[in-house]
Scaffold this active site. Structure first.
Site, PDB file in Angstrom:
ATOM      1  N   MET A   1       4.747   1.740   2.392  1.00 23.84           N
ATOM      2  CA  MET A   1       5.775   0.731   2.146  1.00 23.84           C
ATOM      3  C   MET A   1       6.854   0.726   3.236  1.00 23.84           C
ATOM      4  SD  MET A   1       4.255  -0.374  -0.411  1.00 23.84           S
ATOM      5  CE  MET A   1       5.304  -1.565  -1.227  1.00 23.84           C
ATOM      6  N   ARG A   2       6.431   0.903   4.476  1.00 25.37           N
ATOM      7  CA  ARG A   2       7.359   0.825   5.608  1.00 25.37           C
ATOM      8  C   ARG A   2       6.814  -0.189   6.585  1.00 25.37           C
ATOM      9  NH1 ARG A   2      12.249   2.238   5.921  1.00 25.37           N
ATOM     10  NH2 ARG A   2      12.252   2.641   8.138  1.00 25.37           N
TER      11      ARG A   2
ATOM     12  N   ASP B   1       2.072  -8.598   6.731  1.00 27.65           N
ATOM     13  CA  ASP B   1       0.937  -9.089   5.950  1.00 27.65           C
ATOM     14  C   ASP B   1       0.151 -10.202   6.650  1.00 27.65           C
ATOM     15  OD1 ASP B   1       1.573  -7.247   3.952  1.00 27.65           O
ATOM     16  OD2 ASP B   1       2.985  -8.622   3.023  1.00 27.65           O
TER      17      ASP B   1
ATOM     18  N   GLU C   1      -8.783  -3.196  -5.670  1.00 26.97           N
ATOM     19  CA  GLU C   1      -8.334  -2.580  -4.409  1.00 26.97           C
ATOM     20  C   GLU C   1      -9.139  -1.324  -4.118  1.00 26.97           C
ATOM     21  OE1 GLU C   1      -4.064  -2.208  -3.640  1.00 26.97           O
ATOM     22  OE2 GLU C   1      -3.675  -3.543  -5.311  1.00 26.97           O
TER      23      GLU C   1
ATOM     24  N   HIS D   1      -3.302  -5.312   0.875  1.00 33.17           N
ATOM     25  CA  HIS D   1      -2.189  -6.048   0.286  1.00 33.17           C
ATOM     26  C   HIS D   1      -2.635  -6.653  -1.045  1.00 33.17           C
ATOM     27  CE1 HIS D   1       1.554  -8.218   0.157  1.00 33.17           C
ATOM     28  NE2 HIS D   1       0.883  -9.322  -0.153  1.00 33.17           N
TER      29      HIS D   1
ATOM     30  N   ASN E   1      -4.754  -2.496   6.736  1.00 38.46           N
ATOM     31  CA  ASN E   1      -3.776  -2.512   5.646  1.00 38.46           C
ATOM     32  C   ASN E   1      -4.406  -3.151   4.414  1.00 38.46           C
ATOM     33  OD1 ASN E   1      -1.166  -2.221   4.453  1.00 38.46           O
ATOM     34  ND2 ASN E   1      -0.833  -4.418   4.735  1.00 38.46           N
TER      35      ASN E   1
ATOM     36  N   GLU F   1      -7.740  -2.108  -9.607  1.00 39.48           N
ATOM     37  CA  GLU F   1      -9.143  -1.702  -9.781  1.00 39.48           C
ATOM     38  C   GLU F   1     -10.003  -2.257  -8.634  1.00 39.48           C
ATOM     39  OE1 GLU F   1     -12.132  -2.798 -13.269  1.00 39.48           O
ATOM     40  OE2 GLU F   1     -10.117  -2.341 -13.984  1.00 39.48           O
TER      41      GLU F   1
ATOM     42  N   ASN G   1      -4.796   4.264  -3.612  1.00 42.38           N
ATOM     43  CA  ASN G   1      -5.690   3.744  -2.564  1.00 42.38           C
ATOM     44  C   ASN G   1      -6.039   4.837  -1.553  1.00 42.38           C
ATOM     45  OD1 ASN G   1      -6.373   0.782  -2.804  1.00 42.38           O
ATOM     46  ND2 ASN G   1      -4.172   0.735  -3.227  1.00 42.38           N
TER      47      ASN G   1
ATOM     48  N   GLY H   1      -0.319   6.668  -4.303  1.00 44.76           N
ATOM     49  CA  GLY H   1      -1.431   7.092  -3.452  1.00 44.76           C
ATOM     50  C   GLY H   1      -2.816   6.862  -4.020  1.00 44.76           C
TER      51      GLY H   1
END
Ligand code: GRF
Length: 197
Positions: free
Chosen positions: A95-96, A150, A179, A114, A112, A177, A19, A17
């Protein structure tokens, strides 16, 4: 800023968690025209849940394993978001895979992050694959989600160099870092485009 001028945000996460934390911290700043209405985590033992509890963030823990069908789990998320008048959903280490219907219902209202320079290295284990590729750069991307994994219009990307002596661990922390910097920046871009700033 009155509450009606704020973009109502939900954050989805699955594990550590970090992010989610960087977004929550950004949203909590007084000059950001957004409100974190709730977070949602699909893993009951996820590390990030504690941060929400400590910071009085409403965190819905919904174990996907309790649902036989992927679409039933997604309907539950959809119900929570619609009943809380959510304007924007941020998947942050979630991650779903979400169903096509869910992603279409939230078209351009679902972001999102990635850990690669999309469209390169979609999917899992991006740091390992970046190292194996022999390329000199790797990075991260925030994008609007589309039904294919993605995929979707890119909002912001940041590249980081790959050094000869890099391990997966040090490369992933260099990317992470960035992100934490670009997701709040991407959110600000979206808020500006949607007229909140
Ligand atoms: C991040 O690298 C994110 O981009 C990827 O999974 C990782 C999750 O990390 N999808 P965290 O849970 O945000 O710390």
């Amino acid at each position: 800023m009155s509450k009606k001028d704020l973009c109502r945000i939900a954050i989805l996460f699955s594990g550590r968690g970090s992010n989610m934390r960087s977004l929550a911290t950004h949203i909590s700043r007084a000059n950001v025209p957004a409100e974190l209405v709730f977070t949602l985590c699909n893993r009951p033992n996820a590390e990030g849940i504690e941060f929400c509890q400590t910071n009085q963030i409403d965190c819905h823990v919904i174990d996907h394993k309790q649902y036989e069908q992927r679409q039933d789990f997604d309907e539950q998320i959809n119900h929570l978001c619609t009943s809380h008048n959510i304007d924007l959903i941020c998947a942050a280490g979630f991650m779903r895979l979400l169903t096509e219907k869910f992603v279409s219902d939230w078209h351009n209202r679902l972001l999102n992050i990635h850990p690669s320079l999309l469209p390169e290295l979609k999917g899992l284990n991006t740091h390992e694959r970046a190292l194996q590729s022999g390329k000199e750069e790797h990075g991260c991307t925030v994008h609007y989600m589309r039904p294919a994994m993605d995929e979707g219009p890119i909002i912001i990307q940041k590249s980081v160099p790959i050094h000869l002596e890099d391990t997966e661990k040090c490369l992933s922390s260099r990317v992470l870092e960035q992100e934490h910097i670009i997701y709040p920046q991407a959110l600000d871009i979206v808020l500006k485009n949607r007229g909140y700033y």
